[in-house]
Design a protein around this motif. Structure first.
Motif, mmCIF file in Angstrom:
data_model
loop_
_atom_site.group_PDB
_atom_site.id
_atom_site.type_symbol
_atom_site.label_atom_id
_atom_site.label_comp_id
_atom_site.label_asym_id
_atom_site.label_seq_id
_atom_site.Cartn_x
_atom_site.Cartn_y
_atom_site.Cartn_z
ATOM 1 N N LEU A 323 0.829 -1.205 0.000
ATOM 2 C CA LEU A 323 0.000 0.000 0.000
ATOM 3 C C LEU A 323 0.865 1.258 0.000
ATOM 4 O O LEU A 323 0.588 2.221 -0.730
ATOM 5 N N PHE A 324 1.906 1.254 0.819
ATOM 6 C CA PHE A 324 2.789 2.419 0.906
ATOM 7 C C PHE A 324 3.506 2.664 -0.421
ATOM 8 O O PHE A 324 3.629 3.811 -0.873
ATOM 9 N N LEU A 325 3.977 1.607 -1.059
ATOM 10 C CA LEU A 325 4.662 1.733 -2.355
ATOM 11 C C LEU A 325 3.723 2.274 -3.423
ATOM 12 O O LEU A 325 4.131 3.087 -4.264
ATOM 13 N N LYS A 326 2.473 1.839 -3.399
ATOM 14 C CA LYS A 326 1.473 2.352 -4.346
ATOM 15 C C LYS A 326 1.233 3.846 -4.115
ATOM 16 O O LYS A 326 1.100 4.627 -5.066
ATOM 17 N N LEU A 327 1.172 4.239 -2.841
ATOM 18 C CA LEU A 327 0.994 5.647 -2.499
ATOM 19 C C LEU A 327 2.159 6.489 -3.017
ATOM 20 O O LEU A 327 1.948 7.562 -3.596
ATOM 21 N N ILE A 328 3.372 6.005 -2.834
ATOM 22 C CA ILE A 328 4.563 6.725 -3.294
ATOM 23 C C ILE A 328 4.562 6.851 -4.818
ATOM 24 O O ILE A 328 4.855 7.933 -5.375
ATOM 25 N N ASP A 329 4.235 5.766 -5.512
ATOM 26 C CA ASP A 329 4.207 5.786 -6.981
ATOM 27 C C ASP A 329 3.196 6.804 -7.509
ATOM 28 O O ASP A 329 3.426 7.447 -8.542
ATOM 29 N N TYR A 330 2.094 6.939 -6.810
ATOM 30 C CA TYR A 330 1.069 7.910 -7.221
ATOM 31 C C TYR A 330 1.504 9.330 -6.857
ATOM 32 O O TYR A 330 1.410 10.251 -7.669
ATOM 33 N N TYR A 331 2.004 9.488 -5.645
ATOM 34 C CA TYR A 331 2.327 10.814 -5.109
ATOM 35 C C TYR A 331 3.497 11.473 -5.831
ATOM 36 O O TYR A 331 3.542 12.706 -5.956
#
Length: 376
Positions: A323-331
């Motif tokens: 979840l955190f990696l997905k957030l970083i990729d989006y952000y």
């Protein structure tokens, strides 16, 4: 073996134990001297047989930042002409078992949790690290005062809840944090936080707050320099002390609004970090770095606490990491960068002027407070 004999002397020894100092960079100790080897696939939980020639590290062969880092670690020798290096025997102790346990897990877990808990930066994490640096939150993952303070607060709440005596609580806290530092190979920023917090406790409980927090921090810095003078060349040392000094100054200004206080700390620390890092290498400035730091400090703090308490539930931590990696990729797609091309002296002068200004403001506030108190 003295310097003249050690330099350019061929050695053939067994039972060599390596300590990691950076990615793919390790040191071993011979006759009281640290020797560097680079770009070898080393496992710290093994001893090795080693044959090669040692030479003195020369500044002309390395970038300034790396050379100063080595000086700060008292690493003045290296081994480049290695004839062979082989595993000798496995080192089996509780320290390596803990590190191996924390480092092992599923794909997403390995990219985040070892970095977050023990600053273990391996090949699988390289792209993640670059993304964290890009949005200016990598400092939240490098074990520092942020983590030691957080874990100390969590432990203190537990010890307070069970109503332990102060000295028993202090003793348990010291043992716990020292063991954690041992796992971290006594990283400078983490060790600084531990010593600073220890002195704060002593100052508060035994000395009745005789010294200010800024005085205690400066004393801690002098203690580091006394033990190892070359630590003044470490940018980790410079960053951790100057950023902490900056935070203490702003806290002394007693800004009533918590939101405004948080903003000033994040904003000034962000700029100060940028100026310090640019002393040796040019970086683009992330305009959103202050905002990123404020937002992600809460996220990473929660993530860090959950990871400690649920370290045995690795499947869940693997999911949180995903979840955190997905957030970083989006952000990362919404960042704004500025190119600032200024020289070394400019950044050095800015840092100097900034802290002189903070001290001037602090003195003025203190003097006004004394006058006000006297009149009352």
């Amino acid at each position: 073996m003295d310097e003249q004999i050690l330099e350019n002397e061929e050695i053939d020894i067994s039972n060599i134990k390596f300590t990691k100092v950076a990615k793919n960079n390790y040191i071993f100790l011979i006759n009281g001297k640290n020797v560097l080897i680079q770009n070898y696939n080393i496992e710290e939980n093994y001893s090795y047989i080693l044959k090669g020639k040692i030479s003195k590290i020369e500044y002309k062969n390395y970038k300034l930042s790396w050379y100063l880092f080595l000086k700060s670690k008292n690493i003045v020798y290296e081994m480049k002409s290695i004839e062979f290096i082989n595993k000798f025997s496995r080192i089996d102790n509780i320290l390596f078992r803990i590190k191996n346990f924390i480092s092992s897990g599923k794909e997403n877990y390995k990219k985040i949790i070892p970095l977050l808990l023990i600053s273990e930066n391996n090949y699988d994490q390289s792209s993640v690290v670059e993304k964290l640096k890009s949005i200016s939150i990598y400092h939240l993952f490098v074990i520092s005062g942020f983590h030691i303070t957080l874990i100390s607060k969590l432990l203190k709440k537990i010890l307070t809840f069970i109503k332990l005596d102060f000295f028993y609580s202090l003793f348990i806290w010291i043992l716990f944090v020292l063991f954690y530092l041992l796992i971290l190979n006594f990283a400078i920023s983490a060790l600084r936080a531990f010593i600073f917090l220890l002195f704060l406790e002593i100052n508060g409980k035994l000395l009745k707050n005789k010294f200010s927090k800024i005085e205690i921090l400066l004393f801690t810095a002098l203690l580091f320099i006394f033990v190892n003078f070359y630590i003044i060349f470490s940018f980790s040392f410079i960053l951790t002390f100057l950023i902490t000094l900056n935070i203490l100054y702003i806290l002394e200004f007693n800004i009533k609004s918590k939101l405004l206080n948080t903003f000033f700390i994040s904003f000034t620390s962000s700029f100060l970090s940028y100026f310090i890092l640019n002393l040796t290498k040019k970086y683009d400035y992330n305009v959103l770095s202050t905002f990123n730091s404020i937002i992600f400090s809460w996220i990473v703090s929660l993530f860090y606490a959950i990871s400690i308490f649920l370290i045995f539930w690795k499947d869940f931590l693997n999911y949180l990491s995903w979840l955190f990696l997905k957030l970083i990729d989006y952000y990362i797609n919404f960042q704004v960068f500025l190119k600032i091309n200024l020289d070394f002296l400019f950044f050095l002068n800015i840092i100097f002027i900034y802290f002189v200004s903070l001290e001037s403001i602090r003195i003025k506030i203190f003097n006004n407070y004394k006058i006000f108190t006297y009149k009352e």
